[in-house]
Design an enzyme around this catalytic site. Structure first.
Site, short mmCIF file in Angstrom:
data_model
loop_
_atom_site.label_atom_id
_atom_site.label_comp_id
_atom_site.label_asym_id
_atom_site.label_seq_id
_atom_site.Cartn_x
_atom_site.Cartn_y
_atom_site.Cartn_z
N CYS A 276 45.49 41.22 33.14
CA CYS A 276 44.07 41.25 32.77
C CYS A 276 43.86 41.57 31.29
CB CYS A 276 43.30 42.25 33.63
SG CYS A 276 44.14 42.79 35.10
N ARG A 305 56.48 46.15 37.89
CA ARG A 305 55.90 47.38 38.45
C ARG A 305 57.00 48.27 38.97
NH1 ARG A 305 50.52 45.09 41.69
NH2 ARG A 305 49.68 44.06 39.85
N GLN A 323 52.77 36.47 39.19
CA GLN A 323 51.46 36.31 39.83
C GLN A 323 50.88 34.92 39.59
OE1 GLN A 323 48.18 39.03 39.53
NE2 GLN A 323 49.52 40.81 39.25
N ASP A 325 47.83 34.16 38.84
CA ASP A 325 46.70 34.99 38.43
C ASP A 325 45.61 34.18 37.73
OD1 ASP A 325 45.27 37.27 38.12
OD2 ASP A 325 46.54 38.18 36.58
N HIS A 327 41.54 35.12 35.73
CA HIS A 327 40.38 35.99 35.53
C HIS A 327 39.18 35.09 35.24
CE1 HIS A 327 43.80 38.70 35.00
NE2 HIS A 327 43.00 39.56 35.62
N LYS A 410 37.98 45.25 46.05
CA LYS A 410 38.67 43.96 46.22
C LYS A 410 38.41 43.38 47.61
CE LYS A 410 42.90 45.85 45.95
NZ LYS A 410 44.36 45.78 45.96
N HIS A 456 38.87 39.08 39.19
CA HIS A 456 40.34 38.92 39.16
C HIS A 456 40.71 38.25 40.48
CE1 HIS A 456 40.93 42.60 36.39
NE2 HIS A 456 39.65 42.65 36.75
#
Ligand code: TSB
Ligand code: ZN
Length: 582
Positions: A276, A305, A323, A325, A327, A410, A456
């Site tokens: 992000c 992580r 990911q 991912d 945004h 979420k 997200h």
């Protein structure tokens, strides 16, 4: 699979069976000291200190035999009530039980249960006699730190399960066997999809060529879909400065989940746990008008992580992930529609893969202050907005506290793995915080500066976890478009048919079909069996008949039927099937 903890009768039965286990252990290993033996979803376990002795899987039948003996002897199970002093006296030989008793309330009535000469501290309730526990099985043994703290001594944990009758036990054991076969770690090894190595580290799988081919196709599939929906993809670095994460708030609320700082010259960097912050800066690189919104920035991005070493699991939970991912930057008015679009995309994708076993979870903030950005007004607004968006979409969802991101609530799509882990696959999250932290703006219709909202979202979640789930759902039998090898050609006789097989191979390759020719000097039946073991979707068998008529005969995985078609028809058939993602 049945949840033993939630079932009242089975709960008592399994708890009593944990005592039966401890009783048998005490007979076989007189020096054993006992910590706790709780009921869990999967049955029960007991944590035991055996000094220098180690129990291995091979020892379990011997322990089961002793348990059966005690069960058969039909000893009454009686309850004793003790004062703290009496309890301390009774269990003075066992430091673990003394620890438990010391930590009980002064006025609490302490109860213990006695069967024959064995007494164990316990709240109860229990079955009336040892005979009630007749249909049980010890499942596995592992190490477990005393009180779950790695600084403490490692105890031995023995797992088991107990049922009311033989049929239930056998059915359950069969289910466990099937789950083992579905475990993506087994499939991944059998099909040579990924490996791990201690020299690389825990939670950091290496994708082998077969797995990499699956992943390449997944990446292409989702990226193409996103491009058609107006997403713009970027590439950004897997590291960021500590200041970037201080700006975003990760430093205050997510540091525990991150790898430690690397110092270079006078700068400090971290491996990124999320993308992000980078994407916020991509947005900020331009001035935006309301007409540009929604802006959807996507990336197949690597994240790192710190997951505890006990939690990492194959591709399902890794420390180094990729990911899918994006945004989405939009105005407040657009949130409902954009959320709807993301949910639709998730459902479309699940339909393509034939996934039916999932549930929607609205993940809300918890009480732990440090975990969440502290702004009640922001949270109340975001949570109630998301709840009403989901209700308007007509989604069937449940709510869970303490599952939100630090920046907002979420919508998580929860799935169950073969061995029973409840994990999030897709996610879609509402965020009012990061736009604020990065001072993001757009120029509205009236010429004033406004703050966008950020959504997200990760549709496949990570390629790692998605692949794990896909392998378990399909038992490794992948659709044609995803299979690392799509067609396996077996010439009936190398001397006469290999040339024709090679010709067909070349034609298929020209059509971008992933094909192999099995030209080993082995029997056709042997090669056919191996094609099935490797779960190759289509196997060609080429002999005189095919060569003379310029056609091909094929068999599909799971079918005994052989179909003969012309070369051209075969290529059209494959291409159509691949294109349709069936
Ligand atoms: C969606 N910032 C958001 C992003 O924009 C984010 O990082 N969300 S997340 O923390 O929920 O992670 C996204 C997805 O990654 C999860 O839904 C889950 O499917 C997957 N994931 C999370 N942790 C792991 C892990 N350790 N191993 C494999 N996949 C993981
Ligand atoms: Zn994000």
């Amino acid at each position: 699979m049945i949840n033993i903890k939630e079932n009242k009768n089975l709960n008592i039965l399994n708890h009593s069976c944990a005592h039966l286990l401890a009783h048998a252990i005490k007979r076989l290993y007189p020096n054993a000291k006992f910590w706790v033996g709780p009921v869990i979803e999967e049955g029960f376990y007991y944590d035991i200190d055996l000094g220098d002795e180690v129990i291995k899987e091979e020892d379990l039948p011997k322990i089961e035999k002793e348990m059966k003996k005690i069960s058969k002897s039909d000893k009454r199970i009686t309850r004793l009530e003790l004062s703290k002093e009496e309890a301390l006296e009774m269990f003075k030989e066992d430091p673990y039980k003394v620890d438990l008793i010391e930590n009980m309330n002064k006025d609490e009535v302490i109860s213990a249960y006695k069967q024959d000469d064995f007494i164990d501290l316990c709240r109860g309730p229990h079955m009336p006699t040892t005979k009630s526990m007749k249909y049980f099985k010890l499942l596995k043994v592992s190490g477990a730190y005393y009180k779950g703290d790695s600084k403490n001594k490692m105890l031995q944990r023995i797992y088991g399960i107990c049922f009311e009758n033989e049929e239930d036990l056998n059915n359950h054991l069969k289910e466990l066997e099937e789950a083992k076969l579905r475990d993506h770690r087994k499939i991944g090894k059998d099909l040579k999809l990924f490996m791990t190595h201690d020299l690389v580290g825990k939670g950091m799988p290496l994708w082998l060529p077969n797995g990499a081919m699956i992943r390449y196709n997944l990446e292409k599939y989702i990226k193409d879909k996103e491009i058609s929906l107006g997403y713009k993809h970027v590439y950004t670095p897997s590291l960021g400065s500590v200041d970037l994460y201080k700006t975003s708030g990760h430093w205050d609320h997510y540091k525990e989940d991150m790898f430690p700082v690397m110092k270079v010259d006078d700068e400090e960097f971290v491996l990124r746990p999320m993308n992000c912050p980078h994407h916020m800066l991509v947005y900020k690189n331009d001035l935006h008008s309301y007409r540009d919104l929604p802006i959807r920035i996507g990336e197949l991005a690597h994240d790192f992580r710190y997951e505890s070493s006990g939690a990492v699991c194959g591709l399902e939970r890794v420390r180094c992930m990729c990911q899918n991912d994006a945004h989405i930057f939009c105005s407040l008015d657009e949130v409902g529609e954009e959320f709807g679009n993301v949910v639709k995309l998730i459902l479309d994708v699940y339909k393509d893969f034939g996934f039916n076993n999932y549930s929607f979870r609205l993940s809300l903030r918890g009480k732990e202050k440090e975990k969440y950005f502290d702004d009640d007004e922001m949270w109340n607004k975001a949570e109630s907005m998301l709840r009403s968006v989901l209700t308007d979409l007509g989604l069937d969802f449940y709510e869970a506290e303490d599952e939100a991101a630090f920046y907002g609530p979420k919508l998580d799509v929860q799935v169950k793995s073969a061995i029973g882990h409840d994990v999030t696959l897709s996610t879609c999250q509402l965020d009012f915080l990061l736009p604020e932290r990065f001072d993001l703006t757009y120029i509205d219709k009236d010429g004033t500066k406004k703050r966008p909202v950020v959504i997200h979202r990760a549709i496949l979640g990570t390629l790692d976890r998605f692949t794990a789930f896909l392998l378990e759902e399909t038992k490794g039998v992948l659709p044609l478009w995803l299979s690392p090898v799509q067609v396996n050609i077996i010439p009936v006789n190398n001397e006469y048919h290999l040339r024709y097989a090679k010709e067909i191979e070349t034609k298929l390759k020209e059509n971008n079909i992933r094909v192999e020719v099995d030209d080993r000097e082995e029997k056709v039946s042997y090669k056919m069996r191996e094609s099935v073991t490797r779960k190759i979707p289509i196997t060609l068998i080429l002999g005189d008949k095919e060569k003379d008529n310029n056609n091909i005969s094929y068999r599909r995985y799971g079918s005994e039927e052989t179909v003969t078609v012309s070369e051209d028809d075969f290529i059209v058939l494959l291409n159509n099937e691949i294109k349709s993602y069936r």
